[in-house]
Each structure stands twice: as C-alpha cells, then as structure tokens.
Scaffold this motif. Structure first.
Motif, PDB file in Angstrom:
ATOM      1  N   PRO A 504       0.813  -1.237   0.000  1.00  0.00           N
ATOM      2  CA  PRO A 504       0.000   0.000   0.000  1.00  0.00           C
ATOM      3  C   PRO A 504       0.838   1.276   0.000  1.00  0.00           C
ATOM      4  O   PRO A 504       0.529   2.225  -0.723  1.00  0.00           O
ATOM      5  CB  PRO A 504      -0.825  -0.136   1.279  1.00  0.00           C
ATOM      6  N   ALA A 505       1.887   1.323   0.826  1.00  0.00           N
ATOM      7  CA  ALA A 505       2.725   2.525   0.892  1.00  0.00           C
ATOM      8  C   ALA A 505       3.466   2.753  -0.421  1.00  0.00           C
ATOM      9  O   ALA A 505       3.702   3.902  -0.826  1.00  0.00           O
ATOM     10  CB  ALA A 505       3.715   2.427   2.042  1.00  0.00           C
ATOM     11  N   GLU A 506       3.839   1.652  -1.091  1.00  0.00           N
ATOM     12  CA  GLU A 506       4.509   1.773  -2.383  1.00  0.00           C
ATOM     13  C   GLU A 506       3.548   2.327  -3.438  1.00  0.00           C
ATOM     14  O   GLU A 506       3.889   3.263  -4.185  1.00  0.00           O
ATOM     15  CB  GLU A 506       5.041   0.407  -2.820  1.00  0.00           C
ATOM     16  N   LYS A 507       2.359   1.774  -3.486  1.00  0.00           N
ATOM     17  CA  LYS A 507       1.391   2.218  -4.483  1.00  0.00           C
ATOM     18  C   LYS A 507       0.940   3.654  -4.228  1.00  0.00           C
ATOM     19  O   LYS A 507       0.729   4.429  -5.172  1.00  0.00           O
ATOM     20  CB  LYS A 507       0.194   1.259  -4.488  1.00  0.00           C
ATOM     21  N   GLU A 508       0.817   4.020  -2.954  1.00  0.00           N
ATOM     22  CA  GLU A 508       0.438   5.391  -2.617  1.00  0.00           C
ATOM     23  C   GLU A 508       1.506   6.373  -3.097  1.00  0.00           C
ATOM     24  O   GLU A 508       1.200   7.430  -3.665  1.00  0.00           O
ATOM     25  CB  GLU A 508       0.254   5.511  -1.101  1.00  0.00           C
ATOM     26  N   LEU A 509       2.763   6.016  -2.892  1.00  0.00           N
ATOM     27  CA  LEU A 509       3.868   6.863  -3.341  1.00  0.00           C
ATOM     28  C   LEU A 509       3.914   6.936  -4.866  1.00  0.00           C
ATOM     29  O   LEU A 509       4.093   8.020  -5.445  1.00  0.00           O
ATOM     30  CB  LEU A 509       5.188   6.315  -2.781  1.00  0.00           C
ATOM     31  N   ILE A 510       3.709   5.814  -5.524  1.00  0.00           N
ATOM     32  CA  ILE A 510       3.753   5.790  -6.989  1.00  0.00           C
ATOM     33  C   ILE A 510       2.616   6.608  -7.581  1.00  0.00           C
ATOM     34  O   ILE A 510       2.807   7.333  -8.565  1.00  0.00           O
ATOM     35  CB  ILE A 510       3.711   4.335  -7.506  1.00  0.00           C
ATOM     36  N   ARG A 511       1.445   6.497  -7.003  1.00  0.00           N
ATOM     37  CA  ARG A 511       0.314   7.310  -7.496  1.00  0.00           C
ATOM     38  C   ARG A 511       0.652   8.789  -7.422  1.00  0.00           C
ATOM     39  O   ARG A 511       0.314   9.565  -8.313  1.00  0.00           O
ATOM     40  CB  ARG A 511      -0.946   7.023  -6.680  1.00  0.00           C
ATOM     41  N   HIS A 512       1.323   9.186  -6.346  1.00  0.00           N
ATOM     42  CA  HIS A 512       1.666  10.599  -6.189  1.00  0.00           C
ATOM     43  C   HIS A 512       2.728  11.011  -7.205  1.00  0.00           C
ATOM     44  O   HIS A 512       2.682  12.127  -7.746  1.00  0.00           O
ATOM     45  CB  HIS A 512       2.145  10.870  -4.766  1.00  0.00           C
ATOM     46  N   ILE A 513       3.682  10.149  -7.464  1.00  0.00           N
ATOM     47  CA  ILE A 513       4.685  10.433  -8.498  1.00  0.00           C
ATOM     48  C   ILE A 513       3.998  10.618  -9.847  1.00  0.00           C
ATOM     49  O   ILE A 513       4.348  11.499 -10.640  1.00  0.00           O
ATOM     50  CB  ILE A 513       5.728   9.303  -8.555  1.00  0.00           C
ATOM     51  N   ALA A 514       2.980   9.801 -10.094  1.00  0.00           N
ATOM     52  CA  ALA A 514       2.244   9.882 -11.359  1.00  0.00           C
ATOM     53  C   ALA A 514       1.508  11.205 -11.496  1.00  0.00           C
ATOM     54  O   ALA A 514       1.237  11.671 -12.615  1.00  0.00           O
ATOM     55  CB  ALA A 514       1.260   8.722 -11.463  1.00  0.00           C
ATOM     56  N   ASP A 515       1.178  11.830 -10.371  1.00  0.00           N
ATOM     57  CA  ASP A 515       0.433  13.092 -10.398  1.00  0.00           C
ATOM     58  C   ASP A 515       1.281  14.284 -10.815  1.00  0.00           C
ATOM     59  O   ASP A 515       0.729  15.343 -11.161  1.00  0.00           O
ATOM     60  CB  ASP A 515      -0.151  13.398  -9.006  1.00  0.00           C
ATOM     61  N   PHE A 516       2.608  14.162 -10.763  1.00  0.00           N
ATOM     62  CA  PHE A 516       3.479  15.330 -10.927  1.00  0.00           C
ATOM     63  C   PHE A 516       3.255  16.084 -12.245  1.00  0.00           C
ATOM     64  O   PHE A 516       3.056  17.308 -12.224  1.00  0.00           O
ATOM     65  CB  PHE A 516       4.945  14.918 -10.776  1.00  0.00           C
ATOM     66  N   GLU A 538       3.804  16.987   0.091  1.00  0.00           N
ATOM     67  CA  GLU A 538       3.102  15.720   0.279  1.00  0.00           C
ATOM     68  C   GLU A 538       3.939  14.549  -0.256  1.00  0.00           C
ATOM     69  O   GLU A 538       3.905  13.447   0.312  1.00  0.00           O
ATOM     70  CB  GLU A 538       1.742  15.760  -0.420  1.00  0.00           C
ATOM     71  N   LEU A 539       4.692  14.777  -1.317  1.00  0.00           N
ATOM     72  CA  LEU A 539       5.562  13.717  -1.843  1.00  0.00           C
ATOM     73  C   LEU A 539       6.599  13.324  -0.797  1.00  0.00           C
ATOM     74  O   LEU A 539       6.859  12.126  -0.572  1.00  0.00           O
ATOM     75  CB  LEU A 539       6.253  14.181  -3.127  1.00  0.00           C
ATOM     76  N   ALA A 540       7.195  14.315  -0.157  1.00  0.00           N
ATOM     77  CA  ALA A 540       8.170  14.022   0.901  1.00  0.00           C
ATOM     78  C   ALA A 540       7.506  13.235   2.028  1.00  0.00           C
ATOM     79  O   ALA A 540       8.083  12.273   2.564  1.00  0.00           O
ATOM     80  CB  ALA A 540       8.758  15.326   1.435  1.00  0.00           C
ATOM     81  N   ASN A 541       6.302  13.604   2.379  1.00  0.00           N
ATOM     82  CA  ASN A 541       5.567  12.914   3.436  1.00  0.00           C
ATOM     83  C   ASN A 541       5.297  11.456   3.063  1.00  0.00           C
ATOM     84  O   ASN A 541       5.499  10.541   3.876  1.00  0.00           O
ATOM     85  CB  ASN A 541       4.251  13.647   3.689  1.00  0.00           C
ATOM     86  N   ARG A 542       4.882  11.228   1.820  1.00  0.00           N
ATOM     87  CA  ARG A 542       4.591   9.854   1.390  1.00  0.00           C
ATOM     88  C   ARG A 542       5.863   9.025   1.282  1.00  0.00           C
ATOM     89  O   ARG A 542       5.830   7.812   1.508  1.00  0.00           O
ATOM     90  CB  ARG A 542       3.833   9.871   0.071  1.00  0.00           C
ATOM     91  N   TYR A 543       6.980   9.666   0.940  1.00  0.00           N
ATOM     92  CA  TYR A 543       8.227   8.903   0.891  1.00  0.00           C
ATOM     93  C   TYR A 543       8.615   8.432   2.288  1.00  0.00           C
ATOM     94  O   TYR A 543       9.018   7.274   2.473  1.00  0.00           O
ATOM     95  CB  TYR A 543       9.377   9.718   0.294  1.00  0.00           C
ATOM     96  N   HIS A 544       8.513   9.314   3.265  1.00  0.00           N
ATOM     97  CA  HIS A 544       8.866   8.928   4.637  1.00  0.00           C
ATOM     98  C   HIS A 544       7.987   7.764   5.105  1.00  0.00           C
ATOM     99  O   HIS A 544       8.466   6.836   5.772  1.00  0.00           O
ATOM    100  CB  HIS A 544       8.714  10.127   5.580  1.00  0.00           C
ATOM    101  N   LYS A 545       6.706   7.781   4.748  1.00  0.00           N
ATOM    102  CA  LYS A 545       5.804   6.680   5.110  1.00  0.00           C
ATOM    103  C   LYS A 545       6.249   5.383   4.440  1.00  0.00           C
ATOM    104  O   LYS A 545       6.260   4.310   5.065  1.00  0.00           O
ATOM    105  CB  LYS A 545       4.374   7.013   4.684  1.00  0.00           C
ATOM    106  N   PHE A 546       6.598   5.483   3.163  1.00  0.00           N
ATOM    107  CA  PHE A 546       7.068   4.304   2.434  1.00  0.00           C
ATOM    108  C   PHE A 546       8.321   3.732   3.089  1.00  0.00           C
ATOM    109  O   PHE A 546       8.420   2.521   3.351  1.00  0.00           O
ATOM    110  CB  PHE A 546       7.358   4.672   0.974  1.00  0.00           C
TER     111      PHE A 546
END
Length: 589
Positions: A504-516, A538-546
């Motif tokens: 889940p954390a990987e897919k959440e991060l990837i979705r955000h990368i796709a938004d750029f 938010e990207l930095a936040n999702r990376y830390h979660k990942f």
C-alpha cells in the motif's frame, strides 16, 4: 524501452480508460445490448477512495437518457463488452452502486510510472500540454524611483514560479519586467533628487523639502552620488535642468538595483521593457489613432477620453467598491482620460500601448500580468481596452495577489530592528534564506492574504516546509550512498521487476509520483504555483511513510532492486519540483 518524453502517466491512464469505455459502448451497440445512439458526454476521474477503483466513470448515468435504460443496465452492458485488458494498463472493471464503472490499474501501470520517473530523469514532469503557445508573464514591475518592497518578494516568487510551471507545461514563456520610467512619478523623482542636491550645498534650513516629494533615505544617497560626480556645477543652472539631469543620472542606478535584487532572488527576466520607448517610438500616438478610428475615443474639455464604460462592461464594468465610514460605497462608472488637456498622455494610455505591443507587435497569444490586489479596479478597464483596440481582452489574464504580513515571535513586523525602516526585499533576503523565501511565498494561492513567518523561514527542522522537502531528498541520497557502500549495486530501473511494488505505501507513493506532470499543468492552467509546493511537500511525506514501512536493504534482491528504483524515482521528482521553484537541492543535510 518506451519513450517517456512528455509522459503523463495519470492522463495516459485516463485517456486509455476513456478509449476502453467508448470501444465497449460501441461493441455493446453492435451486439444489441445497447441501442444505436451517439455516445453521451461522460467523465473519467480519480475517486476519493481508490479502494473501489483507481478510476471511475459516470458513463452509465450520463447515458441513461440517451439510451433510455437504467444506468445499472448500461453499466453491465458496457462491462460485458469491454475489450480484453491484457494489453492495457488495467486489470479489471467493476460496477458499483447505481451504475458507476470502476477500473483498477494493473501492476504494469505502476511499473511504468517508476520507470518513467527514472528514464526521463531531470525532464520528468515536462509535457507538451501548452503546444508551444507564446505567453508573456509580467510580474513585479516595481516603481524604479525606490527600492523593492515586501510585496515584491511575493510577486517575484509567484511570477517566476508561475512562468516556470508554464514552461514545464509546454508553453513558450517570456518573463518580463515593465520599467515605469516615464510619467509623473519620474518628475516627482527628479524633483525630490534636485531638492536634496540643493540641500547638500545650501543646507536643509535654506531649502525646505516639499511634503509631496519622496522622503526615503535612498533619495539622499542618490543626490550625494550626483554631487560627488558633478560638484556644485548645477547650483547656478535652472531647476528644471537640474531636475531632468539628476533623474537621468539616478534612474539607471535604481534600475540596476532592481536587477541586482531580482538576480539575488534568482529571478532572471528575458525582457526589461522601458515605458519611455513607448513615448519615443510613437507607439502611444499610434494607439490613440487606432482607438479613434474605431470610435473608442472622444474629445472633451481639450482632453482625449476613452469610452471605458462601453468596453469594460463585458468584464464586470468599472465599478470599484471601497470601504467608507457608512459601509461599502460603490464608485460610479466613468470614462478615462488618455491625453490631458496639456497634451501629456496618462499612465493608462501608456498601459494600453504597452499591452498592444505585447499582442500585436511581439505576437504573444496570451499575456499574464501579476498585480497587487489593490489594482483590481483596473482589470476590467484594461481587458476592455484590448477589445476596443481590436484585440481580444480574454487573452489578457490578470493574477491579483493579496498583501503579505510579516510575522516574528507571533507578532506583525513592520520595521527593521537594524535600520528602523520598513523591511524591503533586499533586507528580507539578508535575514531569511532565499530557499525559504521562495518556497514560503508560494505556499498559498495568489488571492489569499498570507502571513510570512520569519521564525519558521530560518528554522532548520521539519516544521519548516522547505527544509522538510530538502531533507527528504538528502535522506534518499544518503540511503542510496549507504546501500552502495554495503555492496548493493543498483542495476537500473529498466532491469528491475517493478511489478513487485504492490505494498500500500509503495502504491500510494507511486500514485503521487504519477500526479506530478498533471500538477504542473494544473498550476499553469490555474495560475497557482502553490500547487507545486503543496505537491512536493506531500511527496516528501509519502516517501517517509514508504521508507518506514518498506525495508530496502533487507528485502529480497529483486524487491530491493525495485524499491531502489522507487527511491531514485522519488528523488528525481523532488529534485525536479525544487528545481522548477529555483530552490537548492541538497544531497546531504
């Protein structure tokens, strides 16, 4: 390998989903499941909760009246006729509720996002959305009679980052500064300098300083510089000659000061446009002739008037609401003087000629001006004037920027502790890191009043948003360096099995990368570069979660390689976002 130049993963998925739905609907009509009709207008979007599908469409609801069937029945017919998904970026299609059609992205799409961010590198996020449209972005354009003020700090960051977002979105962008080096303010500038010059030799008691002159200490400094060069030569010359010559001496110094301040702020203009050239070239007279030919002007009391009321109405008229003792008062519409009875053009005349030059002479298809919110009453008049002169006022866009309140220790700050004067751009940049200034001034949309927290701007912890983002980039660099030191060699994103990134954390991060790429386009379309600062935070936040939930070093080799690819993809996107904002990208902190 796929060519990922100008690749927008999210938009590509939405376009593919739309194509699949249209193909399925046509197939359903061909087999009789749906009646033969024109396809309805429908939406494909990302739902709030992706657990029910990565993309959702209202095709069935939109087609209920067209097909004369219940939405659920339409959805079932479309889903049954859906083409094979093996060669697409989708794994399955489901129907929910009254007939929503939900599509789930396949692991291959997530893999392509990571691969794209690695392969495109420093260009990931760039698109061809703007199709090379020639756009002019004019911002700051501070009065050259004095130093930059605090509002220019926000305007500089906003205008420069907006121009950058538009460039990344595929527009041909020109950054421009209008030098208001003509008109009453220059006469006042020269008068102020001339009086200060006379005071140097005769004394301040002998030469009173008029209240309507510029009172700043910078006027004294410039007058002294003129005296250092020319001595007392001008003491016996006519005041008008002194006024003219001292202004001509000081103005280039001030303009150079503006250029130096902007360069320090990392703002580099393509064009510094002098208002004087409009007067000297005859551009204002040509503009007046064009307006007269079109019946947009008339003469009254020896002056030339522009029929502002007639043309501004389309854009909301000339009514300006102001605060009065008895509440809000609306000033009446009025026409505008373009040339005074003494034959001197007004600033509005020069402004019309200037914008005519942008469109008709230099060929910009769109002009974007960043103005202070106190100029809101001028918007309709300026857009209407473009129509009056035969252009299209819709092509002139005004971004109104609200004021800034400087805060320190939780209290508003108006004066500098060091100088006792109002804090200007140059002094702010002496006290606050440029990275913090550019980032913080772009944290809010232009129309929002903002507080600039000086304590936060100098803080070196996660509370400071730019520090938080820069730290994420530095952390990734440190992780990659440590992996290499431990003998874990990254074999490349194209060699990794990126379909293994399913946590889940990987897919959440990837979705955000796709938004750029889409966020950059949205920032360009809405004239709001704050979208980029919010995105990268938010990207930095999702990376830390990942990173906290998915081990990299200790994972199996194939998973480790895929996660390293995800780390490098994230690093590239953070770097690109900060680079767009002209903020340094540290590899260690």
């Amino acid at each position: 390998m796929q060519d990922f130049k100008h690749f927008d993963p999210k938009q590509a998925a939405m376009d593919e989903a739309r194509g699949l739905l249209e193909a399925a609907a046509r197939a359903a009509m061909a087999d009789g499941s749906l009646p033969e009709k024109e396809l309805p207008a429908f939406v494909v979007e990302v739902p709030n909760d992706v657990k029910n599908g990565d993309l959702a469409s209202n095709f069935a609801m939109a087609g209920a009246r067209v097909f004369g069937m219940p939405p659920r029945k339409i959805a079932e017919a479309v889903a049954a006729a859906m083409p094979a998904l093996e060669e697409t970026h989708f794994s399955r299609v489901e129907i929910a509720g009254p007939g929503f059609i939900n599509l789930f992205l396949a692991p291959g799409w997530f893999a392509d996002v990571v691969l794209a961010a690695n392969a495109a590198g420093a260009d990931y996020g760039r698109t061809s959305y703007g199709k090379g449209e020639k756009v002019n972005v004019e911002f700051v354009s501070a009065n050259p009679t004095g130093p930059m003020h605090l509002g220019n700090a926000r305007g500089g960051a906003l205008g420069d980052c907006l121009a950058a977002a538009m460039d990344w979105a595929g527009y041909d962008v020109t950054r421009e500064f209008l030098i208001n080096d003509a008109g009453n303010q220059i006469l006042k500038f020269g008068k102020s300098l001339a009086v200060r010059y006379l005071q140097i030799f005769r004394g301040e008691d002998a030469v009173p300083f008029p209240e309507d002159c510029y009172q700043g200490a910078d006027i004294r400094v410039l007058a002294q510089k003129f005296a250092d060069v020319h001595g007392n030569v001008y003491m016996e010359k006519p005041f008008e000659e002194l006024q003219k010559d001292i202004a001509a001496f000081a103005l280039p110094l001030n303009v150079q000061g503006l250029k130096d301040d902007m360069a320090k702020y990392r703002v580099n203009y393509d064009v510094w446009f002098s208002e004087t050239t409009l007067h000297e070239s005859g551009a204002i007279r040509e503009m007046l002739d064009k307006l007269a030919e079109r019946g947009a002007t008339y003469e009254k009391d020896g002056a030339i008037w522009y029929r502002s009321m007639q043309y501004a109405e389309k854009y909301g008229g000339n009514k300006v609401t102001r605060k009065g003792l008895d509440g809000e008062v609306t000033d009446e519409d009025k026409d505008e003087v373009l040339v005074r009875a003494n034959g001197v053009p007004t600033y509005f005349a020069a402004d019309i000629a200037y914008h005519y030059n942008k469109f008709a002479v230099r060929g910009f298809s769109r002009a974007i001006d960043v103005w202070g919110a106190d100029h809101h009453g001028h918007v309709a008049r300026m857009k209407g004037a473009m129509d009056a002169i035969g252009l299209d006022g819709e092509k002139l866009d005004i971004v109104l920027m609200q004021f800034v309140r400087l805060m320190q220790d939780g209290q508003p700050v108006r004066m500098s502790k060091r100088t006792g004067k109002a804090i200007g751009l140059a002094e702010l940049l002496d006290e606050v890191p440029i990275d913090s200034a550019r980032f913080q001034f772009n944290l809010r949309e232009p129309g929002s009043v903002m507080d600039f927290d000086m304590d936060l701007a100098v803080a070196q912890d996660s509370e400071n948003p730019v520090y938080y983002v820069q730290y994420a980039h530095a952390r990734i660099c440190s992780i990659l360096k440590k992996l290499a030191e431990d003998g874990i060699v990254f074999e490349g994103a194209d060699k990794a099995d990126l379909t293994l990134l399913t946590e889940p954390a990987e897919k959440e991060l990837i979705r955000h990368i796709a938004d750029f790429p889409g966020e950059i386009i949205s920032a360009a379309k809405s004239y709001d570069p704050a979208r980029i600062t919010r995105y990268v935070t938010e990207l930095a936040n999702r990376y830390h979660k990942f990173y906290n939930s998915c081990r990299v070093k200790d994972a199996e080799h194939c998973v480790c390689q895929a996660r390293i690819a995800l780390c490098t993809a994230t690093k590239n996107v953070i770097s690109n976002a900060l680079t767009l904002l002209k903020i340094t990208v540290p590899e260690s902190m």
